[in-house]
Design a protein around this motif. Structure first.
Motif, PDB file in Angstrom:
ATOM      1  N   LYS A  22       0.832  -1.208   0.000  1.00 46.74           N
ATOM      2  CA  LYS A  22       0.000   0.000   0.000  1.00 46.74           C
ATOM      3  C   LYS A  22       0.868   1.260   0.000  1.00 46.74           C
ATOM      4  O   LYS A  22       0.612   2.202   0.747  1.00 46.74           O
ATOM      5  N   ASP A  23       1.896   1.276  -0.816  1.00 46.16           N
ATOM      6  CA  ASP A  23       2.766   2.455  -0.874  1.00 46.16           C
ATOM      7  C   ASP A  23       1.953   3.660  -1.333  1.00 46.16           C
ATOM      8  O   ASP A  23       1.488   3.720  -2.473  1.00 46.16           O
ATOM      9  N   PRO A  24       1.744   4.656  -0.446  1.00 47.20           N
ATOM     10  CA  PRO A  24       0.878   5.789  -0.810  1.00 47.20           C
ATOM     11  C   PRO A  24       1.440   6.641  -1.945  1.00 47.20           C
ATOM     12  O   PRO A  24       0.670   7.283  -2.667  1.00 47.20           O
ATOM     13  N   PHE A  25       2.755   6.626  -2.109  1.00 47.35           N
ATOM     14  CA  PHE A  25       3.357   7.493  -3.115  1.00 47.35           C
ATOM     15  C   PHE A  25       3.270   6.915  -4.524  1.00 47.35           C
ATOM     16  O   PHE A  25       3.717   7.551  -5.472  1.00 47.35           O
ATOM     17  N   LYS A  26       2.693   5.737  -4.641  1.00 51.48           N
ATOM     18  CA  LYS A  26       2.493   5.150  -5.975  1.00 51.48           C
ATOM     19  C   LYS A  26       1.067   5.368  -6.483  1.00 51.48           C
ATOM     20  O   LYS A  26       0.744   4.999  -7.611  1.00 51.48           O
ATOM     21  N   ILE A  27       0.210   5.926  -5.639  1.00 53.37           N
ATOM     22  CA  ILE A  27      -1.185   6.146  -6.028  1.00 53.37           C
ATOM     23  C   ILE A  27      -1.292   7.413  -6.882  1.00 53.37           C
ATOM     24  O   ILE A  27      -0.777   8.470  -6.504  1.00 53.37           O
ATOM     25  N   LYS A  28      -1.970   7.315  -8.005  1.00 53.15           N
ATOM     26  CA  LYS A  28      -2.055   8.432  -8.944  1.00 53.15           C
ATOM     27  C   LYS A  28      -3.335   9.244  -8.823  1.00 53.15           C
ATOM     28  O   LYS A  28      -3.358  10.426  -9.181  1.00 53.15           O
ATOM     29  N   LYS A  29      -4.428   8.624  -8.344  1.00 48.85           N
ATOM     30  CA  LYS A  29      -5.675   9.385  -8.277  1.00 48.85           C
ATOM     31  C   LYS A  29      -6.621   8.735  -7.276  1.00 48.85           C
ATOM     32  O   LYS A  29      -6.413   7.591  -6.834  1.00 48.85           O
ATOM     33  N   PHE A  30      -7.655   9.480  -6.930  1.00 48.12           N
ATOM     34  CA  PHE A  30      -8.735   8.950  -6.100  1.00 48.12           C
ATOM     35  C   PHE A  30     -10.013   9.632  -6.557  1.00 48.12           C
ATOM     36  O   PHE A  30     -10.130  10.859  -6.526  1.00 48.12           O
ATOM     37  N   ASP A  31     -10.965   8.853  -7.014  1.00 47.43           N
ATOM     38  CA  ASP A  31     -12.212   9.405  -7.550  1.00 47.43           C
ATOM     39  C   ASP A  31     -13.163   9.750  -6.409  1.00 47.43           C
ATOM     40  O   ASP A  31     -13.696   8.853  -5.738  1.00 47.43           O
ATOM     41  N   ARG A  32     -13.378  11.031  -6.200  1.00 47.93           N
ATOM     42  CA  ARG A  32     -14.280  11.490  -5.131  1.00 47.93           C
ATOM     43  C   ARG A  32     -15.685  11.715  -5.680  1.00 47.93           C
ATOM     44  O   ARG A  32     -15.849  12.110  -6.834  1.00 47.93           O
ATOM     45  N   THR A  33     -16.655  11.524  -4.830  1.00 49.78           N
ATOM     46  CA  THR A  33     -18.041  11.773  -5.232  1.00 49.78           C
ATOM     47  C   THR A  33     -18.656  12.945  -4.475  1.00 49.78           C
ATOM     48  O   THR A  33     -19.766  13.377  -4.807  1.00 49.78           O
ATOM     49  N   ALA A  34     -17.991  13.445  -3.441  1.00 54.74           N
ATOM     50  CA  ALA A  34     -18.550  14.535  -2.643  1.00 54.74           C
ATOM     51  C   ALA A  34     -17.422  15.184  -1.850  1.00 54.74           C
ATOM     52  O   ALA A  34     -16.294  14.678  -1.797  1.00 54.74           O
ATOM     53  N   ASN A  35     -17.742  16.329  -1.230  1.00 52.60           N
ATOM     54  CA  ASN A  35     -16.795  16.929  -0.299  1.00 52.60           C
ATOM     55  C   ASN A  35     -17.453  17.043   1.076  1.00 52.60           C
ATOM     56  O   ASN A  35     -18.658  16.816   1.236  1.00 52.60           O
ATOM     57  N   ALA A  36     -16.666  17.398   2.062  1.00 51.85           N
ATOM     58  CA  ALA A  36     -17.131  17.387   3.449  1.00 51.85           C
ATOM     59  C   ALA A  36     -18.333  18.299   3.667  1.00 51.85           C
ATOM     60  O   ALA A  36     -19.338  17.910   4.277  1.00 51.85           O
ATOM     61  N   ASP A  37     -18.234  19.518   3.167  1.00 52.37           N
ATOM     62  CA  ASP A  37     -19.298  20.494   3.415  1.00 52.37           C
ATOM     63  C   ASP A  37     -20.615  20.059   2.785  1.00 52.37           C
ATOM     64  O   ASP A  37     -21.686  20.218   3.380  1.00 52.37           O
ATOM     65  N   GLU A  38     -20.552  19.500   1.580  1.00 57.47           N
ATOM     66  CA  GLU A  38     -21.773  19.027   0.907  1.00 57.47           C
ATOM     67  C   GLU A  38     -22.479  17.966   1.741  1.00 57.47           C
ATOM     68  O   GLU A  38     -23.704  17.994   1.904  1.00 57.47           O
ATOM     69  N   ILE A  39     -21.717  17.034   2.265  1.00 52.72           N
ATOM     70  CA  ILE A  39     -22.309  15.937   3.034  1.00 52.72           C
ATOM     71  C   ILE A  39     -22.952  16.450   4.325  1.00 52.72           C
ATOM     72  O   ILE A  39     -24.087  16.099   4.665  1.00 52.72           O
ATOM     73  N   VAL A  40     -22.215  17.305   5.040  1.00 54.44           N
ATOM     74  CA  VAL A  40     -22.725  17.823   6.309  1.00 54.44           C
ATOM     75  C   VAL A  40     -24.019  18.601   6.091  1.00 54.44           C
ATOM     76  O   VAL A  40     -24.998  18.441   6.845  1.00 54.44           O
ATOM     77  N   LYS A  41     -24.083  19.417   5.054  1.00 52.61           N
ATOM     78  CA  LYS A  41     -25.285  20.217   4.791  1.00 52.61           C
ATOM     79  C   LYS A  41     -26.442  19.350   4.319  1.00 52.61           C
ATOM     80  O   LYS A  41     -27.591  19.526   4.758  1.00 52.61           O
ATOM     81  N   LYS A  42     -26.152  18.402   3.423  1.00 49.77           N
ATOM     82  CA  LYS A  42     -27.215  17.594   2.823  1.00 49.77           C
ATOM     83  C   LYS A  42     -27.896  16.699   3.850  1.00 49.77           C
ATOM     84  O   LYS A  42     -29.114  16.456   3.774  1.00 49.77           O
ATOM     85  N   PHE A  43     -27.129  16.222   4.844  1.00 54.27           N
ATOM     86  CA  PHE A  43     -27.684  15.256   5.787  1.00 54.27           C
ATOM     87  C   PHE A  43     -27.821  15.820   7.199  1.00 54.27           C
ATOM     88  O   PHE A  43     -27.902  15.062   8.176  1.00 54.27           O
ATOM     89  N   SER A  44     -27.894  17.118   7.303  1.00 54.84           N
ATOM     90  CA  SER A  44     -28.011  17.744   8.622  1.00 54.84           C
ATOM     91  C   SER A  44     -29.329  17.403   9.313  1.00 54.84           C
ATOM     92  O   SER A  44     -29.434  17.468  10.541  1.00 54.84           O
ATOM     93  N   ASN A  45     -30.357  17.016   8.527  1.00 51.38           N
ATOM     94  CA  ASN A  45     -31.675  16.723   9.115  1.00 51.38           C
ATOM     95  C   ASN A  45     -31.827  15.292   9.620  1.00 51.38           C
ATOM     96  O   ASN A  45     -32.897  14.923  10.113  1.00 51.38           O
ATOM     97  N   LEU A  46     -30.776  14.492   9.481  1.00 48.74           N
ATOM     98  CA  LEU A  46     -30.854  13.135  10.031  1.00 48.74           C
ATOM     99  C   LEU A  46     -31.035  13.183  11.546  1.00 48.74           C
ATOM    100  O   LEU A  46     -30.580  14.131  12.208  1.00 48.74           O
ATOM    101  N   ASN A  47     -31.666  12.172  12.084  1.00 48.98           N
ATOM    102  CA  ASN A  47     -31.795  12.067  13.532  1.00 48.98           C
ATOM    103  C   ASN A  47     -30.559  11.390  14.116  1.00 48.98           C
ATOM    104  O   ASN A  47     -29.930  10.544  13.463  1.00 48.98           O
TER     105      ASN A  47
END
Length: 506
Positions: A22-47
């Motif tokens: 798992k050498d981290p320096f050999k990894i070229k990319k990571f496909d993200r689907t969201a960012n932190a702020d989007e998630i916190v705002k979108k799901f703020s109404n969860l119980n």
């Protein structure tokens, strides 16, 4: 714990990841689907306690890590904000290997959105990957990075630890876009003029010198774009602007940095009063859109950008704040009074300007146009009523903008340059703060430049005011500093890491 010991621990964890493939320096990319702020705002109404099947892939820097039995809680920060990660022994793959993950690592995770029983929107992590490994310890998480020297010299570390520092540059980006849009919407076009110039000009400043080996000529880094922008007016462009990197070989202090960005724009067929009116409107709109208000606090004072703004002649400002009437003083009286204050300049205009600085400048809080400058310190401005038709904009005790009705008479401009040359010959300053003759600029004016007004805006000082910062260094990502003493990097502290990334692995 000493730095080498901490580094050794980090190196050992890097070694552990490598042994797991798992050498981290050999990894070229990571496909993200969201960012932190989007998630916190979108799901703020969860119980509290809710778990969803909404899958997300996010990445960022791990800012904290704490274990509670079979659960590890961590804080992940990306450019949008912070979100909590939850690693659960009965759910997260390779849970035991999380011991190789350290605060400061860049992590990519795949999991599901939940809200913990304490009510915090989080990501319950299924898969995790170290995308980049930290090899030096971050500063203490409770105190952040407070050492001024380190903050400016290792600005990347400042941005990691101090959210306020990063927010300042988001504000700067917003202000630049607002100004650019305002100018574009009003018919201006953005241009780029030479940074390397055979003749420097457009301001009183000492230039940086360089040498062009192919042309075999000494050249200068520009101190201002002014003379080239006005050449464009000659060429038929009527509204031009430039966000211009400029370089002045001067002191480094809270209001000066040798490298800075200046906005200059020039507008044909208008007079100075129209330019000032335009500036009022632009500043008011930009400040309102950038901050949501026209009154802001700067260093304990309230600055009101609401129009209309005050206008004062420079001599009237000296009279109001200093109690002296320089218009009624002879040269001898003026020079003697200045000398008593420790002001020693060669030109009458320079003394008047220094008296304004001494008596009035610091007392100006709200945006104020100071007008009617001495002609002998305004070699590029037209005359009006015995003065230069020139203004400077002062806000919170700082000069923020300098503009004037542009001198377009090539004969008079030639004489002004000649006066500067004569001053240079007899000045102890050896021309460092005089304006050199620019014959090509004279030649350009001989082809007729329309009447025009123009202005240069010190964006750094504007950013200081809007961001409530005391020094330019806070609004320059990488301010000019003295050379740093030598220091060791990781391959010098632990040479064995060089073997891990030898030629066979490149």
């Amino acid at each position: 714990m000493t730095l080498p010991k901490l580094v050794k621990d980090y190196i050992d964890k890097l070694k552990g990841l490598r042994e797991l493939g798992k050498d981290p320096f050999k990894i070229k990319k990571f496909d993200r689907t969201a960012n932190a702020d989007e998630i916190v705002k979108k799901f703020s109404n969860l119980n509290p306690g809710d778990e969803t099947d909404f899958n997300v892939r996010i990445a960022g820097r791990l800012m904290s890590k704490r274990k509670h039995g079979g659960v590890i809680f961590a804080d992940l920060k990306d450019s949008s904000g912070r979100i909590q990660l939850v690693f659960r022994k009965d759910f997260t793959n390779e849970f035991k290997e999380l011991k190789l993950v350290e605060r400061g690592d860049i992590l990519g995770v795949d999991g599901f959105v939940i809200k913990t029983r304490r009510g915090e929107v989080s990501v319950l992590v299924k898969e995790w990957t170290v995308l980049s490994k930290i090899l030096r310890p971050l500063p203490d998480k409770w105190h952040g990075l407070e050492d001024i020297e380190t903050r400016y010299r290792q600005r990347y570390l400042d941005f990691i630890m101090n959210e306020e520092s990063r927010e300042t540059f988001f504000l700067i980006n917003k202000v630049i876009h607002l100004i650019r849009n305002y100018l574009n919407d009003n018919g201006f076009i953005e241009v780029y003029t030479p940074i390397l110039q055979p003749v420097y000009g457009g301001a009183f400043a000492r230039p940086f010198e360089t040498y062009h080996h192919f042309l075999e000529e000494k050249m200068y880094l520009r101190i201002a774009p002014e003379l080239y922008l006005k050449r464009l007016l000659v060429g038929g462009f009527e509204k031009v602007y430039e966000f211009a990197p400029c370089f002045r070989n001067e002191d480094v202090d809270p209001l000066h940095n040798p490298e800075f960005i200046q906005l200059e724009f020039y507008w044909a067929y208008i007079e100075l009063s129209q330019l000032m009116d335009f500036l009022e409107k632009m500043f008011e709109e930009v400040v309102l859109k950038a901050t949501g208000k026209t009154e802001i606090e700067y260093q304990g004072k309230i600055v009101n950008f609401k129009r209309p703004w005050k206008k004062m002649r420079m001599v009237d400002a000296i009279k109001e704040f200093g109690g002296i009437d320089v218009e009624k003083m002879s040269d001898d009286e003026l020079f003697n009074h200045a000398k008593e204050l420790g002001i020693e300049e060669e030109r009458r205009g320079e003394i008047i300007e220094k008296l304004f600085d001494y008596y009035a400048k610091d007392k100006i809080v709200n945006p104020t146009f100071i007008t009617h400058f001495p002609v002998d310190i305004s070699p590029l401005a037209k005359k009006a009523d015995g003065y230069a038709d020139r203004m400077e904009l002062y806000i919170a005790g700082m000069e923020v903008a300098n503009g004037f009705s542009e001198l377009n008479n090539p004969i008079e401009q030639y004489m002004r340059f000649k006066e500067e040359e004569e001053l240079r010959k007899r000045s102890d300053k050896k021309g460092l703060e005089t304006m050199p003759m620019d014959k090509d600029y004279i030649r350009a004016l001989e082809y007729a430049m329309p009447p025009a007004s123009g202005v240069g805006i010190g964006l750094g000082r504007l950013f200081m005011i809007l961001g409530n910062k005391r020094t330019l260094r806070e609004v320059i990502a990488f301010p000019t500093l003295a050379k740093e003493p030598d220091f060791e990097v990781i391959p010098e502290i632990y040479p064995e890491v060089l073997e891990w990334y030898g030629r066979t692995e490149r």
